[in-house]
Design a protein around this motif. Structure first.
Motif, mmCIF file in Angstrom:
data_model
loop_
_atom_site.group_PDB
_atom_site.id
_atom_site.type_symbol
_atom_site.label_atom_id
_atom_site.label_comp_id
_atom_site.label_asym_id
_atom_site.label_seq_id
_atom_site.Cartn_x
_atom_site.Cartn_y
_atom_site.Cartn_z
ATOM 1 N N CYS A 166 -9.764 7.092 4.319
ATOM 2 C CA CYS A 166 -8.890 8.226 4.566
ATOM 3 C C CYS A 166 -9.213 9.392 4.024
ATOM 4 O O CYS A 166 -10.051 9.336 3.448
ATOM 5 N N VAL A 167 -8.538 10.440 4.526
ATOM 6 C CA VAL A 167 -8.829 11.766 4.088
ATOM 7 C C VAL A 167 -7.498 12.195 3.532
ATOM 8 O O VAL A 167 -6.541 12.202 4.275
ATOM 9 N N ILE A 225 0.873 -1.093 -0.101
ATOM 10 C CA ILE A 225 0.079 0.085 -0.216
ATOM 11 C C ILE A 225 0.917 1.222 0.104
ATOM 12 O O ILE A 225 1.718 1.360 1.085
ATOM 13 N N TYR A 226 0.508 2.004 -0.789
ATOM 14 C CA TYR A 226 1.110 3.304 -0.838
ATOM 15 C C TYR A 226 0.564 4.539 -0.507
ATOM 16 O O TYR A 226 -0.749 4.601 -0.960
ATOM 17 N N ILE A 227 0.941 5.497 0.279
ATOM 18 C CA ILE A 227 0.181 6.559 0.675
ATOM 19 C C ILE A 227 1.112 7.672 0.975
ATOM 20 O O ILE A 227 2.255 7.899 1.379
ATOM 21 N N ASP A 228 0.325 8.932 0.286
ATOM 22 C CA ASP A 228 1.355 10.216 0.549
ATOM 23 C C ASP A 228 1.449 10.547 2.014
ATOM 24 O O ASP A 228 0.728 9.989 2.866
ATOM 25 N N THR A 229 2.100 11.507 2.286
ATOM 26 C CA THR A 229 2.524 11.906 3.712
ATOM 27 C C THR A 229 1.441 12.920 4.065
ATOM 28 O O THR A 229 1.590 13.511 5.298
ATOM 29 N N ASP A 230 0.394 13.331 3.315
ATOM 30 C CA ASP A 230 -0.501 14.297 3.811
ATOM 31 C C ASP A 230 -1.998 13.291 3.892
ATOM 32 O O ASP A 230 -3.035 14.198 3.471
ATOM 33 N N ILE A 231 -1.993 12.261 4.335
ATOM 34 C CA ILE A 231 -3.337 11.529 4.486
ATOM 35 C C ILE A 231 -3.366 11.334 5.782
ATOM 36 O O ILE A 231 -2.600 10.888 6.669
ATOM 37 N N ILE A 232 -4.870 11.071 6.374
ATOM 38 C CA ILE A 232 -5.251 10.783 7.638
ATOM 39 C C ILE A 232 -5.933 9.344 7.670
ATOM 40 O O ILE A 232 -6.932 9.397 6.909
#
Length: 496
Positions: free
Chosen positions: A459-460, A327-334
């Motif tokens: 997520c947001v 899973i990849y997520i950006d660093t501005d994800i909650i």
């Protein structure tokens, strides 16, 4: 008697007069001939070109001067030249290197200042386009070419340099004593390769010795100092929803003692987290990204106006998922919910209200298996259509282009999730989530929005580019979401 003597005198006088006239005639003839010769010489002078006369005069003057001012210089006897003096420089904090012969093989990551009587010809050096980038790490060639030296993309001062062997300077050897190899190679231990570190981390090689249930990836292209509370809270929300997950942050700046200290509150709680510098050659191998990256290093591809780090992050996230799966997520994800039930999915950012179909996808959150064919298509599209002058061309627009082409094919197995799953609020309205209630009607609207997000969203996305300067107001949707997702909820004991 007298008469005869007179005749004799007269004959003598006549003879003298005849001789003088004869002499005078010869003189006039000689004079006439000399004048004639002079005239001939003068006339012959004009038969020669003026430049030829000048050259002749110059040669005469040169010869004359050489014969007058000639100096004999004694030459000294031939002696063997003194050995060249090598002055090892302290390169990027490295220890001074030993002397090395010209035939030795040098590492391309070491530079020496050389002072010698007969300098060797300069080698052709190809400078990297990108030398000061925080995101790139050195790649050391074990057998560099003697004619072309490829400088590493970035010098890393934490890397130790092996001393060059086979020096041309003779040294005295003490008989009967042999130095051990370990003593000759005393240097700081080399860090483990990227592939080894990642494999050990995912297979329980960390302090917890727990195999990862879910693999999460982040990339960070900025400095360590710019990794702030918002990025740290993304990590909090990840481990709040996935206490058994693993987070690998691929970043050069975070792969440092400062990065270890910054992430220590999580590791102290037993969470599996590690930062590691990327190895682009390893990650891009066996894909078109390898050829693209090689051309970029050679200067045959222009990075463009968009920062190279941003575009490398777009490619890096694809390569990480293709190589390892996860899973990849950006660093501005909650993160709000557990992702374990999602598989081979990408989220839509917007939809067409008339058709109900998606109109744009985004690459801020992606879930894919290892070696998924859609990821390979994404990588190929990046390498073949790269444009560094258009924002989003190599990111959100790229995944949108590829999915629109392959969605009708049965060879790909993936799901496009609707916008509320990952992107419940677009970047143009993100500020509304940061505002607290203004009145009763606004408070009612906030509660309704919060219920919808908690129900539909995993997520947001905070769209950091548009919200980084917004303050989280009390009672806002973000304020309440953070209360639900925090690990260090009491600000008085928060490590940040």
């Amino acid at each position: 008697m007298e008469k005869s003597s007179l005749v004799t005198v007269n004959n003598s006088s006549s003879s003298k007069t005849g001789i003088s006239k004869s002499t005078e005639g010869h003189f006039h003839i000689v004079l006439h001939q000399s004048r004639k010769c002079k005239r001939s010489l003068l006339e012959s002078r004009f038969c020669f070109p003026t430049s030829l006369i000048a050259v002749l005069l110059l040669l005469l003057l040169t010869y004359n001067g050489a014969s007058i001012f000639c100096i004999s210089i004694p030459f000294p006897a031939k002696t063997s030249p003194a050995p060249a003096t090598f002055l090892p420089g302290n390169v990027h904090g490295e220890q001074p290197g030993k002397l090395a012969s010209s035939s030795s093989k040098h590492s391309s990551s070491v530079m020496y200042a050389v002072k010698e009587e007969n300098p060797t010809p300069l080698l052709k050096t190809r400078l990297p386009l990108f030398r000061k980038s925080e995101f790139l790490v050195p790649h050391v060639n074990s057998s560099p070419s003697k004619e072309n030296i490829h400088m590493p993309i970035l010098q890393n001062s934490s890397y130790s340099v092996n001393q060059v062997k086979n020096s041309s300077i003779p040294t005295k050897k003490k008989p009967g004593k042999k130095k051990s190899v370990s003593k000759l190679r005393r240097s700081e231990a080399q860090p483990k390769p990227f592939a080894v570190r990642v494999k050990e981390f995912f297979n329980g090689g960390s302090s917890t010795n727990t195999v990862c249930k879910l693999r999460f990836f982040m990339t960070w292209i900025s400095s360590l100092e710019s990794f702030n509370q918002r990025e740290l809270f993304t990590i909090e929300s990840l481990f709040k929803s996935h206490p058994n997950g693993c987070l690998l942050i691929v970043s050069k700046s975070m792969d440092s003692s400062g990065g270890v200290q910054l992430l220590k509150p999580f590791s102290d709680k037993g969470f599996q987290i590690m930062a590691v510098s990327p190895d682009f050659n390893y990650l891009f191998e066996d894909t078109l990204a390898a050829a693209w990256f090689d051309q970029l290093q050679k200067g045959n591809i222009r990075p463009g106006r968009v920062t190279l780090g941003q575009n490398l992050s777009n490619l890096l996230r694809l390569a990480l998922l293709y190589k390892f799966g996860g899973i990849y997520i950006d660093t501005d994800i909650i993160i709000l919910k557990n992702f374990s039930k999602l598989r081979n999915s990408i989220g839509a950012q917007t939809i067409d209200l008339e058709t109900g179909s998606w109109s744009r996808l985004n690459n801020a959150v992606m879930i894919f298996d290892k070696n998924h064919p859609l990821l390979l298509k994404f990588i190929e599209e990046f390498a073949l259509t790269f444009d560094g002058n258009k924002w989003g061309h190599n990111g959100p627009y790229l995944v949108s282009r590829v999915v629109s082409r392959v969605s009708a094919s049965a060879d790909y197995n993936f799901t496009v999730l609707p916008p509320p799953v990952f992107y419940p609020v677009g970047w143009g309205r993100i500020d509304g989530l940061f505002y607290g209630p203004r009145d009763e009607a606004h408070s009612k609207w906030l509660r309704s929005q919060l219920r919808h997000i908690r129900k539909e969203s995993f997520c947001v996305h905070l769209w950091n580019r548009h919200s980084r300067n917004l303050e989280v107001e009390e009672g806002s949707i973000i304020d309440q979401i953070m209360s639900d997702s925090c690990l260090f909820c009491n600000s008085s004991i928060s490590p940040w």
